[in-house]
Design an enzyme around this catalytic site. Sequence first.
Site, mmCIF file in Angstrom:
data_model
loop_
_atom_site.group_PDB
_atom_site.id
_atom_site.type_symbol
_atom_site.label_atom_id
_atom_site.label_comp_id
_atom_site.label_asym_id
_atom_site.label_seq_id
_atom_site.Cartn_x
_atom_site.Cartn_y
_atom_site.Cartn_z
ATOM 1 N N HIS A 163 47.809 39.811 40.652
ATOM 2 C CA HIS A 163 48.330 38.859 41.626
ATOM 3 C C HIS A 163 49.936 38.611 41.181
ATOM 4 O O HIS A 163 50.387 39.118 39.873
ATOM 5 C CB HIS A 163 47.957 37.499 41.153
ATOM 6 C CG HIS A 163 46.496 37.242 41.834
ATOM 7 N ND1 HIS A 163 46.240 36.856 43.037
ATOM 8 C CD2 HIS A 163 45.100 37.693 41.288
ATOM 9 C CE1 HIS A 163 44.979 36.498 43.296
ATOM 10 N NE2 HIS A 163 44.252 37.062 42.177
ATOM 11 N N ASN A 195 27.042 47.155 40.525
ATOM 12 C CA ASN A 195 27.747 45.932 40.316
ATOM 13 C C ASN A 195 29.158 46.149 39.841
ATOM 14 O O ASN A 195 29.724 45.408 39.108
ATOM 15 C CB ASN A 195 27.022 44.683 39.572
ATOM 16 C CG ASN A 195 25.776 44.207 40.232
ATOM 17 O OD1 ASN A 195 25.980 43.662 41.280
ATOM 18 N ND2 ASN A 195 24.650 44.543 39.470
#
Length: 159
Positions: A85, A59
């Site tokens: 971002h 994961n």
Amino acid sequence: MTWRNMKSRLRRSLYRHVQPPSSIDGLRNLTASGPNQLVPPLLVRGHVELGAHSTFGGNNRCFGEVSVGRYTQIGPFACLYGVDHPTSLLTSYLNDSLFAGRLKEQMVGKPITVGNDVWVGHGALILKGVTIGDGAVIGAGSVVSNSVQDFAIAAGNPA
């Protein structure tokens, strides 16, 4: 021996314990220098270089340019984000539905380097531009936003 057989044998020798390979998204972006243990699921976006005898614990997420040294253990649910971002635009929403996905070109990235014999705990988050020195230990759930010295122990938020 055909190319397909050679490729299959090489993949089996480099990526032990990966069943099935389709559970590793982005495997073609991962370069390994020796036998490793990759526990699925694993998501790779960008390019990841993995030193021999290192482990991804399951994961895990890797985005951007990531280099991991030899004998390094990355615990389950740990994330390495070499991209971020943009913060100077009107929006930081990078979904394909807005502006035909062109905002993804504005993502800011800096490589992550994880040294040899490093232990990264369960759920740790390593952010862009971080270098983790040889022999360091990153505590479970830590957020690493600054570089970590060789043989140091870093834990908490920020670590």
